[in-house]
Every structure is written in C-alpha cells, then in structure tokens.
Design a protein around this motif. Structure first.
Motif, PDB file in Angstrom:
ATOM      1  N   ARG A  41       0.826  -1.202   0.000  1.00  0.00           N
ATOM      2  CA  ARG A  41       0.000   0.000   0.000  1.00  0.00           C
ATOM      3  C   ARG A  41       0.867   1.262   0.000  1.00  0.00           C
ATOM      4  NH1 ARG A  41      -1.931  -3.065   4.257  1.00  0.00           N
ATOM      5  NH2 ARG A  41      -3.789  -4.298   3.791  1.00  0.00           N
ATOM      6  N   ASP A  43       0.981   3.520   2.180  1.00  0.00           N
ATOM      7  CA  ASP A  43       1.529   3.844   3.501  1.00  0.00           C
ATOM      8  C   ASP A  43       2.666   2.911   3.905  1.00  0.00           C
ATOM      9  OD1 ASP A  43       0.221   1.480   4.071  1.00  0.00           O
ATOM     10  OD2 ASP A  43      -1.117   2.311   5.590  1.00  0.00           O
ATOM     11  N   THR A  45       2.546  -0.404   4.275  1.00  0.00           N
ATOM     12  CA  THR A  45       2.130  -1.697   4.806  1.00  0.00           C
ATOM     13  C   THR A  45       1.802  -2.630   3.646  1.00  0.00           C
ATOM     14  OG1 THR A  45      -0.186  -1.020   4.968  1.00  0.00           O
ATOM     15  CG2 THR A  45       1.221  -0.630   6.893  1.00  0.00           C
ATOM     16  N   GLY A  46       1.665  -3.916   3.942  1.00  0.00           N
ATOM     17  CA  GLY A  46       1.403  -4.848   2.856  1.00  0.00           C
ATOM     18  C   GLY A  46       0.698  -6.108   3.291  1.00  0.00           C
ATOM     19  N   ASP A  47       0.121  -6.788   2.305  1.00  0.00           N
ATOM     20  CA  ASP A  47      -0.578  -8.054   2.510  1.00  0.00           C
ATOM     21  C   ASP A  47       0.052  -9.117   1.628  1.00  0.00           C
ATOM     22  OD1 ASP A  47      -2.602  -6.846   4.150  1.00  0.00           O
ATOM     23  OD2 ASP A  47      -3.520  -6.090   2.306  1.00  0.00           O
ATOM     24  N   LYS A  75      -4.696  -3.978  -7.614  1.00  0.00           N
ATOM     25  CA  LYS A  75      -5.288  -3.576  -6.338  1.00  0.00           C
ATOM     26  C   LYS A  75      -4.329  -2.790  -5.457  1.00  0.00           C
ATOM     27  CE  LYS A  75      -8.067  -7.821  -6.342  1.00  0.00           C
ATOM     28  NZ  LYS A  75      -8.382  -9.073  -5.600  1.00  0.00           N
ATOM     29  N   TYR A  76      -3.050  -2.774  -5.823  1.00  0.00           N
ATOM     30  CA  TYR A  76      -2.023  -2.130  -5.005  1.00  0.00           C
ATOM     31  C   TYR A  76      -1.134  -1.255  -5.887  1.00  0.00           C
ATOM     32  CZ  TYR A  76      -3.162  -5.776  -1.537  1.00  0.00           C
ATOM     33  OH  TYR A  76      -3.797  -6.598  -0.657  1.00  0.00           O
TER      34      TYR A  76
END
Length: 263
Positions: A41, A43, A45-47, A75-76
């Motif tokens: 993302r 900011d 952070t990530g998935d 999506k990112y």
C-alpha cells in the motif's frame, strides 16, 4: 511441519516417520528459493497475496508463480517479493509475463539481481520434471512449501516481514470437484481441513490462499531407497483451492515448461 489427518496410504508408524524425515529435508532444500509475494500500500504496509519460486532462466533470476497472484498489481500501487529471513520486500519488475486463463494460471516476473538477498539461491529448469505418471504420484510423498495469508504480513516500521512459512506434505494425490479440472493439465493434491503437528497435537490447517503459486514437489522417494533431497522434482504450480474436495489444484510442470520455453 504439518501432516494431513489421516495420513492416507501411510499404514505404518515407520512409514510416517520416513515421510516426516523427507519433509524436513525438503523444507531445508526449498527454503533458499522460496519467495513470498506482497501487495504494498501507499503507507508502506502490505498483505501477502501469494507464494513463488525463484528460478533462473537463461541465467537471469525470475519469480515463478500463479498469474492471478501477479494480477493483484491492479489492487495495489506495487507488488513486492520477499524471501523471509527478516529481509525488507523489494519491488517486482514489470511488465509481467502471464497466462491469465484459469486453465493455465501461470505467471513469471523478472527479478532485479541487485535486489536478491544474498542467502537466496534460485533454482533452475533441472528442478522441473514431468508428472504424467499419476500412479507414481499416488505412491510417493508430495511436498509443498509456502506462506498462507493468515500467517504473513508486514508493517511500515518493521525491519522485515513478520511471517511463518508452512511446509506441508501428504501421501499421493487428491481429487477435484471442479468441472473444468483437466487431468492432462492439472494435478490435485490432498489438503484436508485438519492435521497433526510435530507434537502429535490436532490442528486446523490454515487457509491456503497464500499458497497460490507454490511449487508442488514429488519427492521420488518411492523410486529411490537411498533417497536424498536433490532427487525431488517440481511437478506443478499450485493455483486453486478446491474446498469441497479438500484439495489444492496445480498446473502440471509440462505446461510450466511450455510457458518458460514457448515453441
């Protein structure tokens, strides 16, 4: 290490211990070429969106995974790869090479050699072997190593990825309930909802969605009494979870080889 419950086709305690020995050896062998794929993302952070294998093709490092994993780029702002080991994720190079058809769900991303951690050792095409003999697959130990999504994430201020990989083995193949499943293209691998850990305790297997893109390994132990880990070969790339059949679905390595070396 997690064992499916019940450990089908392993009828003696000695056989089960041998399978666990093989799985531990395979965990050590595959770890150096194992990659997590993250959506990052703005900011920082990530998935986790999938798993992949570092593979050298014509001397250049690539990430082999499923195409729907790389499609997460929509999506990112960025997709990143990380091999765990406390390393910060690095951006995947675009454009990607993908087969977006669900029948041939394969993706390839080139890796900047300068962004490969020193402890990463990409595999090569000698790791790939045909999987057409399903009877042999049924008799053997099958191994998969990846990152289920619920076990992996990273934070902007962290020094690396907070992750725990899942080494998983099962005895032989599985079945599929999907009408599009084609045994000439696909492999089904048992993935039940329950298993036992190294202490013999009952555990629930994690949601395997993060395992998309993981390599499926056939140990070849049944054909080699004096087995060692280098005998194992990749026979497929996982891309779907068939919940009703309790199976993971993979693209056969024959299709992977065509993808890497189109005619």
């Amino acid at each position: 290490m997690i064992t499916p419950l019940p450990p089908q086709r392993l009828t003696t305690e000695e056989a089960k211990k041998e399978a666990e020995r093989i799985a531990h050896a395979m965990k050590r062998r595959t770890h150096a070429a194992l990659a997590a794929v993250f959506g990052v993302r703005a900011d920082g952070t990530g998935d986790l969106v999938g798993t992949g294998t570092y593979l050298a093709v014509d001397g250049k490092p690539y990430l082999l995974t499923a195409s729907h994993v790389l499609a997460e780029i929509t999506k990112y702002p960025m997709l990143a790869h990380n091999a765990g080991h406390g390393n910060r994720p690095a951006a995947l190079k675009t454009p990607f090479c993908v087969l977006p058809d669900k029948m041939y769900d394969l993706g390839l991303a080139q890796i900047d050699p300068a962004k490969l951690p020193e402890d990463i050792i990409p595999g090569d095409e000698t790791w790939l072997a045909p999987s057409s003999d399903d009877d042999a697959l049924e008799r053997d130990i099958v191994f998969i190593h990846g990152w289920p999504g619920e076990r992996s994430r990273f934070f902007a201020m962290a020094n690396g990825v907070n992750s725990e990989s899942l080494p998983y083995w099962t005895a032989g193949g599985g079945n599929s309930s999907y009408p599009w499943f084609d045994p000439s293209i696909h492999i089904a691998i048992d993935y039940p909802t329950e298993g036992v850990d190294e202490s013999g305790r009952s555990v629930r297997l994690p949601d395997p969605h993060g395992l998309s893109g993981s390599a499926i390994w056939k140990s070849n132990r049944s054909e080699n009494p004096n087995w060692f880990p280098e005998m194992a070969k990749i026979v497929g790339v996982a891309f779907a979870w068939d919940q009703p059949a309790k199976s993971l679905i993979a693209i056969r390595v024959e299709e992977v080889s065509k993808f890497l070396r189109p005619a």
